[in-house]
Design a protein around this motif. Structure first.
Motif, PDB file in Angstrom:
ATOM      1  N   ARG A  94      -1.085  44.272 -31.508  1.00 29.12           N
ATOM      2  CA  ARG A  94      -0.098  44.365 -32.571  1.00 29.12           C
ATOM      3  C   ARG A  94      -0.421  45.258 -33.381  1.00 29.12           C
ATOM      4  O   ARG A  94       0.254  45.913 -33.878  1.00 29.12           O
ATOM      5  CB  ARG A  94      -0.187  42.753 -33.493  1.00 29.12           C
ATOM      6  CG  ARG A  94       0.754  42.739 -34.568  1.00 29.12           C
ATOM      7  CD  ARG A  94       0.706  41.418 -35.292  1.00 29.12           C
ATOM      8  NE  ARG A  94      -0.591  41.237 -35.964  1.00 29.12           N
ATOM      9  CZ  ARG A  94      -0.767  41.573 -37.086  1.00 29.12           C
ATOM     10  NH1 ARG A  94      -0.141  42.651 -37.634  1.00 29.12           N
ATOM     11  NH2 ARG A  94      -2.175  41.182 -37.564  1.00 29.12           N
ATOM     12  N   LEU A 136       6.640  40.995 -35.549  1.00 31.32           N
ATOM     13  CA  LEU A 136       6.096  40.646 -34.117  1.00 31.32           C
ATOM     14  C   LEU A 136       6.635  39.327 -33.843  1.00 31.32           C
ATOM     15  O   LEU A 136       7.323  38.804 -32.690  1.00 31.32           O
ATOM     16  CB  LEU A 136       4.638  40.429 -33.820  1.00 31.32           C
ATOM     17  CG  LEU A 136       4.301  40.094 -32.466  1.00 31.32           C
ATOM     18  CD1 LEU A 136       5.060  40.950 -31.479  1.00 31.32           C
ATOM     19  CD2 LEU A 136       3.011  40.253 -32.352  1.00 31.32           C
ATOM     20  N   LEU A 141       5.268  42.485 -26.821  1.00 29.91           N
ATOM     21  CA  LEU A 141       4.482  43.449 -27.019  1.00 29.91           C
ATOM     22  C   LEU A 141       4.490  44.427 -25.834  1.00 29.91           C
ATOM     23  O   LEU A 141       3.929  45.614 -26.031  1.00 29.91           O
ATOM     24  CB  LEU A 141       2.996  42.805 -26.955  1.00 29.91           C
ATOM     25  CG  LEU A 141       2.570  42.057 -28.379  1.00 29.91           C
ATOM     26  CD1 LEU A 141       1.129  41.565 -28.313  1.00 29.91           C
ATOM     27  CD2 LEU A 141       2.524  43.325 -29.641  1.00 29.91           C
TER      28      LEU A 141
END
Length: 191
Positions: free
Chosen positions: A19, A29, A62
């Protein structure tokens, strides 16, 4: 420390690192993955054991594989994964299961799975990011593959490929177990 504790710790460490590397705030996120900020905090602090679906959503957001989230190891060009390190991700009391055999980033996540579906069992999946492709090869039984609401019968010794950016699932409507190998290729997330 149990295997589950080790996975929880690896997930916490890898989530925070990935992250941060991508410059995502917790809020950004969470929105991208479609989960709560509180859940991300709990995962990063190793205070929860998230569902497989949650881990998949975080990985997709991600642009990394489940393997990368669970075990970050800058390995040599060849990485052997012995049977005791394959990760069982889903199972039912009837004996159905999916096992993540291996995964890599190439340049986006690429995962190799083994699945067993007992008669009457099935598993559904939310849509993956656009450009995600799945390859399935059935080695025993007859798989019912559902893609965007349409069923496709895939008999033993037959392969199928499809874009999995739509709801999809795997079902065994037959009387014998279905055995299959699956590869999932996810495009790299933009940085």
């Amino acid at each position: 420390m149990t295997d589950l504790d080790q996975l929880t710790q690896s997930l916490a460490r890898n989530l925070k690192r990935l992250r941060t590397e991508r410059g995502f705030t917790l809020d950004a996120l969470a929105a991208r993955a479609g989960i709560s900020r509180g859940m991300l905090i709990q995962i990063e602090q190793a205070r929860t054991n998230p569902s497989v679906g949650t881990v998949v959503k975080v990985g997709d957001a991600l642009g990394v594989s489940i393997t990368t989230l669970l075990d970050y190891d800058r390995a040599p060009a060849v990485r052997l994964v012995p049977p005791d390190q394959a990760v069982r991700m889903w199972s039912t009391p009837q004996g159905s299961h999916s096992t993540l055999l291996a995964g890599t980033e190439a340049p986006g996540p690429l995962e190799l799975w083994h699945w067993r579906l007992m008669p009457g069992d099935g598993s559904t999946s939310d849509p993956h990011p656009g450009g995600t492709t799945e390859l399935v090869h059935v080695t025993a039984g007859v798989l019912t593959l559902t893609v965007d609401g349409a069923d496709h019968r895939v008999p033993a010794n037959t392969s199928a490929s499809f874009e999995s950016n739509t709801p999809h699932g795997y079902r065994n409507d037959g009387t014998e177990p279905v055995e299959m190998t699956m590869a999932v290729s996810v495009p790299a997330a933009p940085h």
